[in-house]
Design a protein around this motif. Structure first.
Motif, mmCIF file in Angstrom:
data_model
loop_
_atom_site.group_PDB
_atom_site.id
_atom_site.type_symbol
_atom_site.label_atom_id
_atom_site.label_comp_id
_atom_site.label_asym_id
_atom_site.label_seq_id
_atom_site.Cartn_x
_atom_site.Cartn_y
_atom_site.Cartn_z
ATOM 1 N N ILE A 73 0.803 -1.218 0.000
ATOM 2 C CA ILE A 73 0.000 0.000 0.000
ATOM 3 C C ILE A 73 0.839 1.274 0.000
ATOM 4 C CG2 ILE A 73 -0.202 0.368 2.509
ATOM 5 C CD1 ILE A 73 -3.234 0.825 2.025
ATOM 6 N N HIS A 74 2.105 1.178 0.336
ATOM 7 C CA HIS A 74 2.926 2.363 0.575
ATOM 8 C C HIS A 74 2.984 3.344 -0.599
ATOM 9 C CE1 HIS A 74 6.588 4.804 1.111
ATOM 10 N NE2 HIS A 74 6.257 4.767 2.401
ATOM 11 N N PRO A 75 3.220 2.909 -1.831
ATOM 12 C CA PRO A 75 3.379 3.886 -2.926
ATOM 13 C C PRO A 75 2.130 4.692 -3.237
ATOM 14 C CG PRO A 75 4.254 1.724 -3.546
ATOM 15 C CD PRO A 75 3.455 1.537 -2.306
ATOM 16 N N ASP A 76 0.956 4.148 -2.950
ATOM 17 C CA ASP A 76 -0.292 4.770 -3.392
ATOM 18 C C ASP A 76 -1.064 5.486 -2.286
ATOM 19 O OD1 ASP A 76 0.091 3.749 -6.028
ATOM 20 O OD2 ASP A 76 -0.585 1.791 -5.300
ATOM 21 N N TRP A 77 -0.544 5.471 -1.071
ATOM 22 C CA TRP A 77 -1.271 6.097 0.033
ATOM 23 C C TRP A 77 -0.818 7.542 0.205
ATOM 24 C CZ3 TRP A 77 -5.502 4.734 2.529
ATOM 25 C CH2 TRP A 77 -5.834 5.365 3.729
ATOM 26 N N ASP A 78 -1.766 8.432 0.497
ATOM 27 C CA ASP A 78 -1.454 9.840 0.726
ATOM 28 C C ASP A 78 -1.020 10.024 2.186
ATOM 29 O OD1 ASP A 78 -1.242 12.556 0.940
ATOM 30 O OD2 ASP A 78 -3.254 13.010 0.201
ATOM 31 N N TRP A 79 0.278 10.047 2.414
ATOM 32 C CA TRP A 79 0.815 10.108 3.771
ATOM 33 C C TRP A 79 0.738 11.511 4.374
ATOM 34 C CZ3 TRP A 79 1.141 5.576 5.822
ATOM 35 C CH2 TRP A 79 1.380 4.467 4.999
ATOM 36 N N SER A 80 0.316 12.487 3.586
ATOM 37 C CA SER A 80 0.206 13.847 4.117
ATOM 38 C C SER A 80 -1.060 14.043 4.940
ATOM 39 C CB SER A 80 0.243 14.873 2.978
ATOM 40 O OG SER A 80 -0.917 14.754 2.151
ATOM 41 N N VAL A 81 -2.012 13.101 4.815
ATOM 42 C CA VAL A 81 -3.286 13.216 5.522
ATOM 43 C C VAL A 81 -3.297 12.255 6.712
ATOM 44 C CG1 VAL A 81 -5.791 13.037 5.353
ATOM 45 C CG2 VAL A 81 -4.465 13.813 3.374
ATOM 46 N N ARG A 82 -3.655 12.784 7.871
ATOM 47 C CA ARG A 82 -3.778 11.949 9.072
ATOM 48 C C ARG A 82 -5.226 12.011 9.586
ATOM 49 N NH1 ARG A 82 1.080 10.703 11.985
ATOM 50 N NH2 ARG A 82 2.931 11.332 10.782
ATOM 51 N N TYR A 83 -5.804 10.848 9.800
ATOM 52 C CA TYR A 83 -7.195 10.770 10.242
ATOM 53 C C TYR A 83 -7.241 10.470 11.744
ATOM 54 C CZ TYR A 83 -8.187 10.257 5.248
ATOM 55 O OH TYR A 83 -8.267 10.461 3.886
ATOM 56 N N PRO A 84 -8.229 11.012 12.462
ATOM 57 C CA PRO A 84 -8.416 10.627 13.869
ATOM 58 C C PRO A 84 -8.973 9.198 13.939
ATOM 59 C CG PRO A 84 -10.201 12.075 13.158
ATOM 60 C CD PRO A 84 -9.216 12.020 12.019
ATOM 61 N N VAL A 85 -8.349 8.366 14.754
ATOM 62 C CA VAL A 85 -8.736 6.953 14.850
ATOM 63 C C VAL A 85 -9.325 6.675 16.225
ATOM 64 C CG1 VAL A 85 -7.939 4.568 14.743
ATOM 65 C CG2 VAL A 85 -6.935 6.296 13.217
ATOM 66 N N ILE A 86 -10.532 6.115 16.236
ATOM 67 C CA ILE A 86 -11.213 5.729 17.477
ATOM 68 C C ILE A 86 -11.251 4.204 17.532
ATOM 69 C CG2 ILE A 86 -13.389 5.806 18.759
ATOM 70 C CD1 ILE A 86 -13.937 8.493 17.294
ATOM 71 N N ARG A 87 -10.700 3.643 18.599
ATOM 72 C CA ARG A 87 -10.626 2.188 18.728
ATOM 73 C C ARG A 87 -11.398 1.709 19.947
ATOM 74 N NH1 ARG A 87 -4.785 0.112 16.921
ATOM 75 N NH2 ARG A 87 -3.953 1.949 15.852
#
Length: 515
Positions: A73-87
């Motif tokens: 997944i690494h080449p195609d993921w937009d690493w500039s965006v961070r999402y809030p994660v609720i677990r």
């Protein structure tokens, strides 16, 4: 390839990637999930890597880029965006009250609140979750990711307490319904667990979940494939028999690629011996009690028939036997047949580990004498190894004589029509040998076929009070059951067995050899 550390019991993606553990790349599946939708549900048996999958997705959305270097997944993921994660996870501990459930939910919500650095004012769990989702988007500018692991454990831990289980189910339903209400603030949802509770009972408020449990493209989302063994784990395969590994541990299937349970393989690589590693980590006592109550005919377990509705009929008030065995991993898909718009499934044991270990427990339960069942199991193997059916007659006498009379009197299944054949079948199946129940021929069905040590054993069972003496062997001969095996050039033993319900014992044992 260099050997790496075995991730036995490791459920943390960062630890696996940072500390040189073996890792099977599942990020290609994850990328497809995210690309195709937003709301998902996945059911898999215990110890199949669900928690690791949840953690991997959480790290991905959190933007921890270094962990994913070299992965699909690494080449195609937009690493500039961070999402809030609720677990949320219900895997730890046992919940024995609705108040404890609310406390547990509250504890986890507070951890998420601290992690996301927000403040919630709502006191009730479901209202707090709704507020948390909204605040997460407001503070970060990105929609929230909600990940729920072991969503069903509080209910499953209390199935023998139906009133409490229903109360816990209702509490969880209120919680999960909130996710649908905040759909506009949610980027991605994955809910995982062992069971597949019906949507009406648990997800009535979350009816937009895409259930990928039986989607062929995601059959290998959790678990290891044959390719994974030959590539990722190649350094561990020396001195191990690949055929034996496959027979013992492979075979779990959700209509796509068959997979191994990761826990089995990792323990095999560490201990270098074939054992029932996965089975031994769980206690199927409740399952066995249920099978005893329902008078299960154990030879049928290897060829159970079910449909979609039956497999989804899982709730506190009604749990279909087939659904319970399938969802907990004791049965898996062997074949699917489309009948118009409906699907008809044949279920069977996934592998020798489950067939042997489950039937060992069943044999002990059916006999009501665990120590004698274990002792006689070893004797049975020696008799079959010798290839002489005559000692089997006395062995069966000993087997049924070992069943205590008081157990007969106090246990309803002992009066069930299929009881005698079930005892013998599970006694045999516990050895992990090649057995075929209801073996199909051109002339009918053989009750039981055993292939072992280059010999074929054909068994037909009768209840003495309902059939003439010698009728079991005569049926084998009249129907020509042995015909399909003659071309093998191996000895074939025809064995007719009669049980007496009144005497509680073997009263007929007729043998004929062909070849």
């Amino acid at each position: 390839m260099p050997r790496r550390k075995l991730p036995i019991g490791i459920q943390t993606f960062a630890k696996m990637r940072e500390e040189d553990y073996y890792y099977v790349d599942k990020t290609g599946f994850i990328a497809r999930l995210i690309d195709e939708g937003s709301f998902y549900f996945l059911s898999r048996p215990r110890r199949f890597g669900k928690s690791l999958l949840i953690d991997t997705i959480g790290e991905l959305f959190a933007g921890n880029e270094p962990l994913f270097r070299g992965l699909a997944i690494h080449p195609d993921w937009d690493w500039s965006v961070r999402y809030p994660v609720i677990r949320l996870s219900f895997g730890g501990g046992v919940v024995r009250s609705r108040a404890r459930l609310d406390t547990k939910i509250g504890e986890q919500l507070r951890l998420n609140i601290a992690e996301l650095d927000v403040e919630c004012t709502e006191p009730e769990p479901e209202a707090c979750l709704a507020e948390l989702i909204g605040l997460a988007r407001q503070m970060s500018g990105q929609r929230a990711v909600v990940l729920v692991d072991e969503y069903d454990k509080p209910i499953l831990d209390n199935l023998t307490r139906p009133e409490l289980a229903r109360e816990l189910r209702d509490g969880l339903r209120n919680l999960y319904s909130v996710i649908k209400d905040r759909e506009g603030d949610v980027r991605f949802v994955l809910i995982t667990g062992v069971s597949k509770f019906s949507r009406v009972s648990l997800f009535s408020g979350l009816n937009n979940l895409n259930d990928i449990t039986v989607d062929a493209p995601y059959s290998a989302l959790c678990g290891y494939t044959e390719t994974d063994l030959d590539t990722v784990f190649a350094p561990e395969l020396h001195d191990l028999d690949r055929t034996e590994i496959r027979q013992w541990y492979n075979g779990y299937n959700w209509l796509g690629d068959a997979v191994y349970n990761p826990f089995d393989l990792l323990l095999l690589f560490q201990k270098r011996e074939l054992r029932s590693f996965w089975f031994e980590t769980g206690s199927p006592t409740g399952l066995i009690d249920l099978l005893m109550q329902r008078g299960i005919f154990t030879p049928d377990l290897s060829q159970t028939i079910a449909d979609d509705e039956l497999l989804s009929s899982f709730d506190v008030d009604h749990i279909a036997t087939e659904a319970l065995l399938w969802q907990t991993g004791y049965l898996t898909f062997a074949k699917v047949q489309r009948i118009g718009a409906r699907a008809r499934y044949r279920l069977t044991y996934p592998n020798l580990e489950v067939q042997s270990a489950l039937n060992d427990v069943l044999a002990k339960a059916l006999m009501g004498n665990a120590s004698q069942a274990s002792r006689l199991s070893g004797q049975l193997y020696d008799i079959l190894q010798a290839g002489d059916p005559e000692p089997l007659r006395e062995h069966l006498h000993s087997l049924f004589a070992a069943i205590p009379h008081h157990w007969h009197d106090n246990t309803p299944i002992a009066h069930y029509e299929g009881y005698w054949a079930s005892v013998f079948y599970s006694h045999l199946a516990a050895l992990g040998l090649e057995l075929i129940a209801e073996d199909i021929t051109h002339h009918g069905h053989i009750d039981l076929t055993l292939k072992f040590n280059h010999q074929i054993w054909l068994f037909e069972f009768k209840v003495a009070e309902r059939s003439p003496a010698g009728s079991a062997l005569q049926q084998i001969k009249d129907k020509g059951y042995a015909d399909k095996y003659r071309a093998l050039g191996q000895p074939v033993f025809l064995i007719g067995i009669a049980f007496s319900e009144q005497q509680r014992q073997l009263v007929g044992f007729d043998v004929e050899r062909i070849g």
